[in-house]
Scaffold this active site. Structure first.
Site, mmCIF file in Angstrom:
data_model
loop_
_atom_site.group_PDB
_atom_site.id
_atom_site.type_symbol
_atom_site.label_atom_id
_atom_site.label_comp_id
_atom_site.label_asym_id
_atom_site.label_seq_id
_atom_site.Cartn_x
_atom_site.Cartn_y
_atom_site.Cartn_z
ATOM 1 N N GLY A 114 38.151 -16.270 -24.536
ATOM 2 C CA GLY A 114 37.552 -15.088 -23.937
ATOM 3 C C GLY A 114 36.119 -14.821 -24.340
ATOM 4 O O GLY A 114 35.646 -13.692 -24.219
ATOM 5 N N TRP A 130 42.669 -19.544 -22.952
ATOM 6 C CA TRP A 130 43.519 -20.691 -23.256
ATOM 7 C C TRP A 130 44.187 -20.592 -24.625
ATOM 8 O O TRP A 130 45.218 -21.222 -24.865
ATOM 9 C CB TRP A 130 42.742 -21.998 -23.144
ATOM 10 C CG TRP A 130 43.659 -23.145 -22.909
ATOM 11 C CD1 TRP A 130 44.042 -24.115 -23.790
ATOM 12 C CD2 TRP A 130 44.385 -23.424 -21.701
ATOM 13 N NE1 TRP A 130 44.946 -24.977 -23.215
ATOM 14 C CE2 TRP A 130 45.170 -24.577 -21.926
ATOM 15 C CE3 TRP A 130 44.443 -22.800 -20.442
ATOM 16 C CZ2 TRP A 130 46.002 -25.117 -20.942
ATOM 17 C CZ3 TRP A 130 45.261 -23.347 -19.466
ATOM 18 C CH2 TRP A 130 46.030 -24.490 -19.716
ATOM 19 N N SER A 165 38.063 -17.415 -17.371
ATOM 20 C CA SER A 165 38.828 -17.782 -18.554
ATOM 21 C C SER A 165 38.060 -18.869 -19.306
ATOM 22 O O SER A 165 37.152 -19.504 -18.763
ATOM 23 C CB SER A 165 40.213 -18.293 -18.137
ATOM 24 O OG SER A 165 41.001 -18.651 -19.255
ATOM 25 N N CYS A 166 38.425 -19.079 -20.574
ATOM 26 C CA CYS A 166 37.791 -20.134 -21.378
ATOM 27 C C CYS A 166 38.739 -20.462 -22.515
ATOM 28 O O CYS A 166 39.949 -20.496 -22.323
ATOM 29 C CB CYS A 166 36.423 -19.684 -21.880
ATOM 30 S SG CYS A 166 36.447 -18.169 -22.869
ATOM 31 N N GLY A 167 38.219 -20.695 -23.718
ATOM 32 C CA GLY A 167 39.081 -20.985 -24.846
ATOM 33 C C GLY A 167 39.676 -19.744 -25.472
ATOM 34 O O GLY A 167 40.868 -19.694 -25.773
#
Length: 282
Positions: A244, A269, A240-242
């Site tokens: 994708g 996120w 996961s990240c901000g």
């Protein structure tokens, strides 16, 4: 990382040698956040690797979603890729002008839609230009090709699936954001986002996997980075990240190390931190 064969990484030397091959297609997947103050399309128009088409991550997405650049459906993806002159028999090389994030997103999308013959240019446009290799400004006009997309839902996770994973504890969640954003010390760059991370998630900023020249670290250093983050390489991983994009750099590194029980939380996120009904730890 020495990348001399095709996939998942190719070197600048390999691409320079094969740039004229009829079945080698190049995609510029550059993507930047507003805070970076860079215009990916303008940079592509000014100079790109000869023959490269621009893969617009925001445009080739699910426009019915309020979330940024979510995966489109099979038909939309196939039409967009085919219009760029790419068929199922082609080798595709993705690059960007940053830190493999945009290239990684295009690479993962192609793989998730059934196209395994795809690689990332190690070091991207930065390394290509540093070596004095050719660029062009003219936008290619390739003939449309037939591309058949076959989506693999196991490669992409939804919010509901991530909630179930957290409850079951059967997969590891690895967050590619900076440590400050992960702990909640630093505010999110997108307005309206809560700060923190998902319960049980581990943190490995994607930048920790890159060398100074923008290439992927050697395998020994990659393994050490994952170990330091607390990741068990024998268990499945969801990254996961901000939104994708940068999480795909983690997927690339895991794939290089032979770990393929991996998937991407597409909403990341932007979805999780933008709701008030998802659990957050700070």
């Amino acid at each position: 990382m020495q990348a001399n064969d095709f996939g998942p990484l190719v070197s600048t030397a390999w691409l320079a040698e094969h740039l004229g091959d009829g079945n080698v297609k190049v995609l510029d997947g550059s993507f930047y956040l507003p805070a970076e103050q860079r215009d990916a399309q303008a940079e592509y128009a000014a100079a790109h690797i000869p023959g490269a088409m621009f893969f617009d991550i925001d445009e080739i997405s699910d426009h019915s979603s309020s979330l940024p650049h979510m995966f489109p459906d099979e038909a939309s993806f196939a039409a967009a890729v085919g219009a760029m002159g790419i068929g199922n028999g082609d080798r595709v090389v993705c690059y960007d002008g940053g830190k493999m994030t945009g290239a990684g997103r295009v690479w993962w999308m192609l793989r998730a839609f059934g196209h395994a013959d795809v690689a990332i240019l190690d070091g991207g446009m930065v390394k290509w230009r540093a070596e004095g290799r050719p660029t062009e400004a003219a936008t290619p006009t390739p003939a449309a090709a037939r591309f058949v997309a076959r989506y693999d839902p196991a490669m992409v996770r939804s919010r509901e699936q991530v909630l179930a994973i957290i409850e079951a504890g059967d997969r590891q969640i690895l967050d590619a954001r900076s440590a400050g954003r992960f702990t909640g010390r630093d505010a999110e760059p997108r307005a309206g986002m809560r700060s923190g991370h998902m319960p049980g998630a581990l943190n490995l900023p994607y930048t920790d996997l890159l060398a100074g020249d923008g290439t992927l670290l050697p395998e020994t250093e990659l393994r050490a980075a994952f170990a330091t983050a607390g990741l068990d390489m024998q268990r499945p991983v969801v990254t996961s990240c901000g939104s994708g994009v940068s999480a795909t750099v983690l997927l690339l590194a895991l794939h290089v190390l032979g770990h393929d029980n991996i998937s991407l939380y597409d909403g990341s996120w932007s979805e999780w931190g933008g709701r008030d009904d998802t659990p957050v730890v700070t």
